[in-house]
Design a protein around this motif. Structure first.
Motif, short mmCIF file in Angstrom:
data_model
loop_
_atom_site.label_atom_id
_atom_site.label_comp_id
_atom_site.label_asym_id
_atom_site.label_seq_id
_atom_site.Cartn_x
_atom_site.Cartn_y
_atom_site.Cartn_z
N ASP A 182 -30.24 17.70 -1.88
CA ASP A 182 -29.57 16.46 -2.27
C ASP A 182 -30.06 15.34 -1.36
N LEU A 183 -30.56 14.27 -1.95
CA LEU A 183 -31.10 13.17 -1.16
C LEU A 183 -30.03 12.57 -0.24
N ASP A 184 -28.77 12.61 -0.68
CA ASP A 184 -27.68 12.09 0.16
C ASP A 184 -27.55 12.88 1.47
N ILE A 185 -27.90 14.15 1.42
CA ILE A 185 -27.86 14.98 2.64
C ILE A 185 -29.06 14.65 3.54
N LEU A 186 -30.22 14.49 2.91
CA LEU A 186 -31.43 14.22 3.70
C LEU A 186 -31.36 12.88 4.43
N VAL A 187 -30.82 11.86 3.78
CA VAL A 187 -30.80 10.53 4.42
C VAL A 187 -29.84 10.47 5.60
N GLN A 188 -29.03 11.50 5.77
CA GLN A 188 -28.15 11.54 6.95
C GLN A 188 -28.90 11.97 8.21
N GLN A 189 -30.16 12.38 8.02
CA GLN A 189 -30.96 12.87 9.13
C GLN A 189 -31.89 11.79 9.69
N ARG A 190 -32.34 12.01 10.90
CA ARG A 190 -33.39 11.18 11.49
C ARG A 190 -34.72 11.56 10.83
N LEU A 191 -35.48 10.57 10.37
CA LEU A 191 -36.76 10.82 9.70
C LEU A 191 -37.91 10.50 10.65
N SER A 206 -42.53 4.88 -2.27
CA SER A 206 -42.65 4.79 -3.73
C SER A 206 -41.69 5.75 -4.41
N ASN A 207 -41.57 6.97 -3.89
CA ASN A 207 -40.64 7.93 -4.47
C ASN A 207 -39.20 7.48 -4.34
N VAL A 211 -36.41 6.54 -7.57
CA VAL A 211 -35.08 7.11 -7.83
C VAL A 211 -33.98 6.12 -7.46
N GLY A 212 -34.36 4.86 -7.29
CA GLY A 212 -33.37 3.82 -7.03
C GLY A 212 -32.81 3.81 -5.62
N ARG A 213 -33.57 4.32 -4.66
CA ARG A 213 -33.11 4.36 -3.27
C ARG A 213 -34.10 3.61 -2.37
N ASP A 214 -33.79 3.58 -1.08
CA ASP A 214 -34.61 2.85 -0.12
C ASP A 214 -34.82 3.72 1.12
N PHE A 265 -38.44 13.18 -7.52
CA PHE A 265 -39.60 12.83 -6.69
C PHE A 265 -40.89 13.36 -7.33
N ARG A 266 -41.97 12.62 -7.15
CA ARG A 266 -43.30 13.14 -7.45
C ARG A 266 -43.84 13.71 -6.14
N HIS A 267 -43.96 15.02 -6.05
CA HIS A 267 -44.29 15.64 -4.77
C HIS A 267 -45.80 15.86 -4.58
#
Length: 316
Positions: A182-191, A206-207, A211-214, A265-267
């Motif tokens: 879930d992207l909501d889980i991933l964005v809680q992490q340090r990238l 771009s991905n 999906v309408g995110r930043d 996502f296009r992986h």
């Protein structure tokens, strides 16, 4: 002044570490430190800010860094011209860091088994747009790039290689279980990411937009210019990375890292072998190209039937 001093500064700024710079240049950390000290004495200013965990250039250091890169580019052009005058057999190969880490060692090992007499080999690592520019300026004989944006490839020959898969990775200690995350889980992490101009960062941005995110939604974005530092930070459980699967395959295989994909996502991104259109393909170069294809279990005859065809349109 010997260019190796400037190369040491460039590596120190790129990697954020004198020890890593020393490793990349095959010298001791003390030797790398002495070179930086020599530059600082020469110019009369401190060039590196050593106060944090990662080395950063001072204002003077940024100026020297920018000028040093231009000077070394001129040196490369000069050496290339002299080599061409000598007409000695040689190969100058450029690739992205991702390909270099994942495949270059095996390619070189196979090549040298059958071409041990060729002692003029040069290897360079850069971003896709700069690699293509170098090919057109005849600084390199051939290159491999992974790319996701529009590149002007009209003046070069291109040969598709298997796609490069870009994935999120995390250490098991972070507790992200699902392979389709879930992207909501991933964005809680340090990238952990490379710089803004690199292809992987552009691909991620771009991905996210698709999906309408930043990308700015991630808890924190840490920029390293060295893939080894990014991988180590993720292995230590300090965050996640969006990275080429080929670079981290061994860590996925032994369970040190977990793979995560995101729905929508296009992986996959293009991976391409590129040769200057006017380049004379001699036996040594053909053998090296064959070793690259062999790394992907492709055979050289497939390349030989294509090499004489006109250049294909630009790849997007």
């Amino acid at each position: 002044m010997e260019s190796i001093y400037l190369k040491t500064l460039i590596e120190a700024v790129k990697t954020g570490s004198l020890s890593k710079a020393a490793e990349n240049l095959c010298v001791s950390p003390s030797a790398a430190s002495r070179r930086i000290k020599f530059l600082e004495d020469q110019y009369g200013y401190p060039l590196l800010d050593r106060s944090g965990p990662v080395l950063k250039p001072t204002q003077a250091g940024s100026l020297v860094f920018d000028k040093a890169k231009k000077l070394l580019e001129i040196e490369q052009e000069l050496l290339h011209g002299l080599t061409e005058m000598g007409n000695k057999p040689r190969i100058s190969f450029c690739c992205t860091p991702a390909f270099g880490i994942a495949y270059l060692s095996s390619v070189l090992k196979e090549f040298m088994m059958h071409n041990a007499d060729l002692n003029n080999l040069k290897f360079f690592f850069d971003m896709p747009d700069k690699v293509v520019k170098g090919l057109k300026e005849h600084l390199f004989d051939l290159a491999v790039i992974e790319h996701c944006a529009c590149l002007d490839l009209k003046e070069v020959l291109t040969f598709p290689l298997p796609d490069d898969e870009m994935i999120f990775v995390s250490a098991p200690s972070l507790g992200i279980e699902s392979a389709v995350a879930d992207l909501d889980i991933l964005v809680q992490q340090r990238l952990y990411s490379r710089n803004e101009g690199c292809c992987s960062k552009i691909f991620l941005d771009s991905n996210m937009q698709n999906v309408g995110r930043d990308s700015q939604e991630f808890k924190q974005i840490i920029i390293y210019d060295d893939l080894h530092l990014i991988i180590q930070a993720v292995l230590d459980g300090e965050g996640i990375a969006f990275i080429s699967r080929s670079v981290v395959d061994k860590y996925l295989d032994n369970g040190s890292l977990r793979v995560h994909r995101v729905e929508g996502f296009r992986h996959n991104r293009n991976r391409t072998l590129v040769v200057p259109h006017a380049k004379q393909i001699d036996t040594n170069l053909m053998n090296f190209i064959g070793c690259i294809f062999s790394a992907f279990s492709l055979t050289l005859p497939e390349l030989e039937t294509t090499i004489s065809q006109p250049p294909p349109p630009a790849i997007f």
